[in-house]
Motif scaffolding. Structure first.
Motif, PDB file in Angstrom:
ATOM      1  N   VAL A   1      -3.022  13.929   9.513  1.00  0.00           N
ATOM      2  CA  VAL A   1      -2.887  12.531   9.969  1.00  0.00           C
ATOM      3  C   VAL A   1      -4.187  12.047  10.619  1.00  0.00           C
ATOM      4  O   VAL A   1      -4.631  10.926  10.377  1.00  0.00           O
TER       5      VAL A   1
ATOM      6  N   GLY B   1      -6.555  10.956   8.053  1.00  0.00           N
ATOM      7  CA  GLY B   1      -6.059   9.903   7.175  1.00  0.00           C
ATOM      8  C   GLY B   1      -5.572  10.378   5.821  1.00  0.00           C
ATOM      9  O   GLY B   1      -5.270   9.567   4.945  1.00  0.00           O
TER      10      GLY B   1
ATOM     11  N   ILE C   1       3.610   0.091   7.500  1.00  0.00           N
ATOM     12  CA  ILE C   1       3.891   1.176   8.449  1.00  0.00           C
ATOM     13  C   ILE C   1       4.834   0.733   9.572  1.00  0.00           C
ATOM     14  O   ILE C   1       5.742   1.474   9.955  1.00  0.00           O
TER      15      ILE C   1
ATOM     16  N   SER D   1       0.821  -1.208   0.000  1.00  0.00           N
ATOM     17  CA  SER D   1       0.000   0.000   0.000  1.00  0.00           C
ATOM     18  C   SER D   1       0.855   1.259   0.000  1.00  0.00           C
ATOM     19  O   SER D   1       1.975   1.267   0.487  1.00  0.00           O
TER      20      SER D   1
ATOM     21  N   ILE E   1       2.066   4.863   1.178  1.00  0.00           N
ATOM     22  CA  ILE E   1       2.177   5.510   2.486  1.00  0.00           C
ATOM     23  C   ILE E   1       2.506   6.992   2.279  1.00  0.00           C
ATOM     24  O   ILE E   1       3.384   7.333   1.486  1.00  0.00           O
ATOM     25  N   THR E   2       1.785   7.858   2.999  1.00  0.00           N
ATOM     26  CA  THR E   2       2.011   9.297   2.922  1.00  0.00           C
ATOM     27  C   THR E   2       2.482   9.807   4.288  1.00  0.00           C
ATOM     28  O   THR E   2       1.850   9.515   5.305  1.00  0.00           O
TER      29      THR E   2
ATOM     30  N   ASP F   1      -0.709   9.085   6.429  1.00  0.00           N
ATOM     31  CA  ASP F   1      -0.696   7.931   7.343  1.00  0.00           C
ATOM     32  C   ASP F   1       0.169   8.220   8.562  1.00  0.00           C
ATOM     33  O   ASP F   1      -0.137   7.780   9.668  1.00  0.00           O
TER      34      ASP F   1
ATOM     35  N   VAL G   1       0.845   8.657  14.014  1.00  0.00           N
ATOM     36  CA  VAL G   1       0.330   7.685  13.048  1.00  0.00           C
ATOM     37  C   VAL G   1      -1.189   7.689  13.127  1.00  0.00           C
ATOM     38  O   VAL G   1      -1.758   7.733  14.224  1.00  0.00           O
ATOM     39  N   ASN G   2      -1.841   7.654  11.974  1.00  0.00           N
ATOM     40  CA  ASN G   2      -3.296   7.520  11.939  1.00  0.00           C
ATOM     41  C   ASN G   2      -3.674   6.149  12.481  1.00  0.00           C
ATOM     42  O   ASN G   2      -3.163   5.132  12.021  1.00  0.00           O
TER      43      ASN G   2
ATOM     44  N   LYS H   1      -2.694  -0.967   7.365  1.00  0.00           N
ATOM     45  CA  LYS H   1      -1.441  -1.010   6.593  1.00  0.00           C
ATOM     46  C   LYS H   1      -0.259  -1.333   7.488  1.00  0.00           C
ATOM     47  O   LYS H   1       0.854  -0.856   7.257  1.00  0.00           O
TER      48      LYS H   1
ATOM     49  N   ALA I   1      -5.084   3.679   9.903  1.00  0.00           N
ATOM     50  CA  ALA I   1      -4.067   3.292   8.913  1.00  0.00           C
ATOM     51  C   ALA I   1      -3.105   2.268   9.501  1.00  0.00           C
ATOM     52  O   ALA I   1      -2.677   1.328   8.812  1.00  0.00           O
TER      53      ALA I   1
END
Ligand code: PRT
Ligand code: MG
Length: 218
Positions: free
Chosen positions: A61, A64, A201, A2, A4-5, A67, A189-190, A197, A193
């Motif tokens: 964050v 979302g 992450i 996935s 990741i931002t 992430d 961190v969300n 993920k 997420a």
């Protein structure tokens, strides 16, 4: 895998995060200080950076749109931390949130006498809680920057602001009289997420932890 931002602000947060990103194998493809791009690709497949205002990082964050993010504890205290997991104190961008007054103003005496103080700050929530816990009566004036100016022109008796070297206070004939809280930047961190993920992450969190020798917040 996935996408990741990671949300970051430019300036000191970006500069001090760069070595940690490198250690995690995340090399930005552009320099946010010179590029006008707000979305920056990296050398790590599926990982991109977004450049936001420091005080907006928790919001991106929380919802979302990013992430992960890196934000000062000052910003997180004002935001409240809703929807955010804060696994690591990165120990970077360190400073102290302090009460400061003009040189010669007897803060301790004013407090003891129960005086009502006008306090200018960007950190209204944190300041309100601090003075309430001490039983000090304050009228808070919200500013968005350059708090040091407020007492010099009669806007406020005191300020609540970040202090690192103390040079800004000194240059404006102010002095720090009380520490509210020590500040450093945190990885955020969300929460959703992280669940969805985790495979992508968690290795990033682990790499940051290893690179900082970071204090885990649990
Ligand atoms: O500029 P913008 O409104 O977008 O946000 P910002 O000014 O909060 O961003 P930035 O990049 O300046 O700061 C990002 C984060 O760095 C903050 O949220 C803090 O967690 C952290 N940090 C660490 C600091 C400082 N040290 C610091 N010294 N942020 C600001 N300062 C300022 C302080 O407000 C004061 O005006 O620097 C001045 C005092 O520095 P000294 O060295 O003179 O004491
Ligand atoms: Mg700034």
């Amino acid at each position: 895998m996935s996408q990741i931002t990671i949300a970051l602000s430019k300036g000191r947060i970006f500069e001090e995060t760069l070595p940690l990103l490198k250690a995690a194998g995340v090399l930005p493809r552009d320099d946010p200080e010179t590029s006008r791009k707000l979305i920056i690709a990296t050398s790590r497949p599926g990982v991109r950076l977004i450049i936001v205002r420091a005080s907006d990082t928790p919001t991106y964050v929380q919802y979302g749109a990013a992430d992960l993010g890196i934000a000062g504890k000052d910003v997180l205290l004002e935001h409240g931390g809703e929807g955010l997991y804060q696994p690591l104190d990165l120990g970077i961008a360190a400073c102290r949130l302090m009460v400061a007054v003009p040189q010669g103003f007897d803060y301790a005496r004013a407090v003891k006498q129960g005086a009502r103080l006008r306090v200018a700050t960007k950190y209204v929530q944190t300041a309100r809680e601090h003075f309430a816990a001490k039983g000090v009566h304050v009228d808070l004036i919200k500013l968005y920057g350059s708090m040091e100016l407020a007492p010099l022109v009669g806007l406020a008796d005191a300020i609540v602001d970040l202090v690192s070297s103390g040079n800004t206070l000194k240059a404006n004939h102010l002095c720090a009289v009380e520490e509210i809280v020590p500040i450093s930047a945190r990885l955020i961190v969300n929460v959703a997420a992280l669940k969805l993920k985790r495979a992508t992450i968690q290795p990033l969190i682990d790499a940051f932890a290893a690179a900082t020798g970071g204090t885990r917040n649990g």
